[in-house]
Motif scaffolding. Structure first.
Motif, PDB file in Angstrom:
ATOM      1  N   ARG A  39     102.520 121.283  49.517  1.00  0.00           N
ATOM      2  CA  ARG A  39     103.541 121.210  50.566  1.00  0.00           C
ATOM      3  C   ARG A  39     104.238 119.866  50.491  1.00  0.00           C
ATOM      4  O   ARG A  39     103.632 118.855  50.161  1.00  0.00           O
ATOM      5  N   ARG A  40     105.508 119.881  50.850  1.00  0.00           N
ATOM      6  CA  ARG A  40     106.268 118.648  51.009  1.00  0.00           C
ATOM      7  C   ARG A  40     106.504 118.476  52.494  1.00  0.00           C
ATOM      8  O   ARG A  40     107.152 119.312  53.129  1.00  0.00           O
ATOM      9  N   LEU A  41     105.948 117.395  53.050  1.00  0.00           N
ATOM     10  CA  LEU A  41     106.093 117.142  54.478  1.00  0.00           C
ATOM     11  C   LEU A  41     107.155 116.080  54.700  1.00  0.00           C
ATOM     12  O   LEU A  41     107.129 115.039  54.047  1.00  0.00           O
ATOM     13  N   ILE A  42     108.070 116.348  55.595  1.00  0.00           N
ATOM     14  CA  ILE A  42     109.020 115.340  56.053  1.00  0.00           C
ATOM     15  C   ILE A  42     108.626 115.061  57.498  1.00  0.00           C
ATOM     16  O   ILE A  42     108.846 115.882  58.384  1.00  0.00           O
ATOM     17  N   ILE A  43     107.991 113.902  57.685  1.00  0.00           N
ATOM     18  CA  ILE A  43     107.390 113.583  58.981  1.00  0.00           C
ATOM     19  C   ILE A  43     108.342 112.712  59.790  1.00  0.00           C
ATOM     20  O   ILE A  43     108.711 111.614  59.342  1.00  0.00           O
ATOM     21  N   PRO A  44     108.756 113.171  60.965  1.00  0.00           N
ATOM     22  CA  PRO A  44     109.647 112.365  61.803  1.00  0.00           C
ATOM     23  C   PRO A  44     108.909 111.145  62.352  1.00  0.00           C
ATOM     24  O   PRO A  44     107.683 111.150  62.452  1.00  0.00           O
ATOM     25  N   PRO A  45     109.643 110.099  62.697  1.00  0.00           N
ATOM     26  CA  PRO A  45     109.015 108.857  63.192  1.00  0.00           C
ATOM     27  C   PRO A  45     108.007 109.077  64.316  1.00  0.00           C
ATOM     28  O   PRO A  45     106.982 108.409  64.368  1.00  0.00           O
ATOM     29  N   VAL A  46     108.263 110.013  65.206  1.00  0.00           N
ATOM     30  CA  VAL A  46     107.364 110.240  66.341  1.00  0.00           C
ATOM     31  C   VAL A  46     105.983 110.727  65.895  1.00  0.00           C
ATOM     32  O   VAL A  46     105.005 110.557  66.606  1.00  0.00           O
ATOM     33  N   LEU A  47     105.873 111.326  64.708  1.00  0.00           N
ATOM     34  CA  LEU A  47     104.596 111.817  64.190  1.00  0.00           C
ATOM     35  C   LEU A  47     104.092 110.997  63.011  1.00  0.00           C
ATOM     36  O   LEU A  47     103.163 111.407  62.313  1.00  0.00           O
TER      37      LEU A  47
END
Length: 80
Positions: free
Chosen positions: A69-77
């Motif tokens: 998987r490719r995760l794009i994690i937002p700043p909040v997480l």
């Protein structure tokens, strides 16, 4: 409980700069506490606070053996 073994590289979306990873080396040295391993283990949704980004819990839920998987994690997480 779901025990995961993962290999990852953390990069900045805008620049592609690497900021973390399971096999990242700094000045030729492994990151302290990782024992030069290229994978890490953790229990989904039960790791100590701050050890991994909360986005891992969200993005890796339901992952299957061998799946990528490719995760794009937002700043909040994210961490830090």
């Amino acid at each position: 409980d779901d025990l995961l073994e993962i290999s990852y590289v953390g990069t900045v979306v805008d620049t592609g700069d690497v900021f973390d990873g399971s096999a990242v080396r700094i000045n030729g040295q492994g990151i302290p506490g990782r024992g030069n391993d290229v994978t890490i283990f953790f229990v989904l949704k039960k790791q100590p606070f701050g050890q991994f980004p909360p986005g891992f819990d969200v993005g890796l839920e339901g992952i299957c053996v061998g799946e990528r998987r490719r995760l794009i994690i937002p700043p909040v997480l994210a961490s830090g």
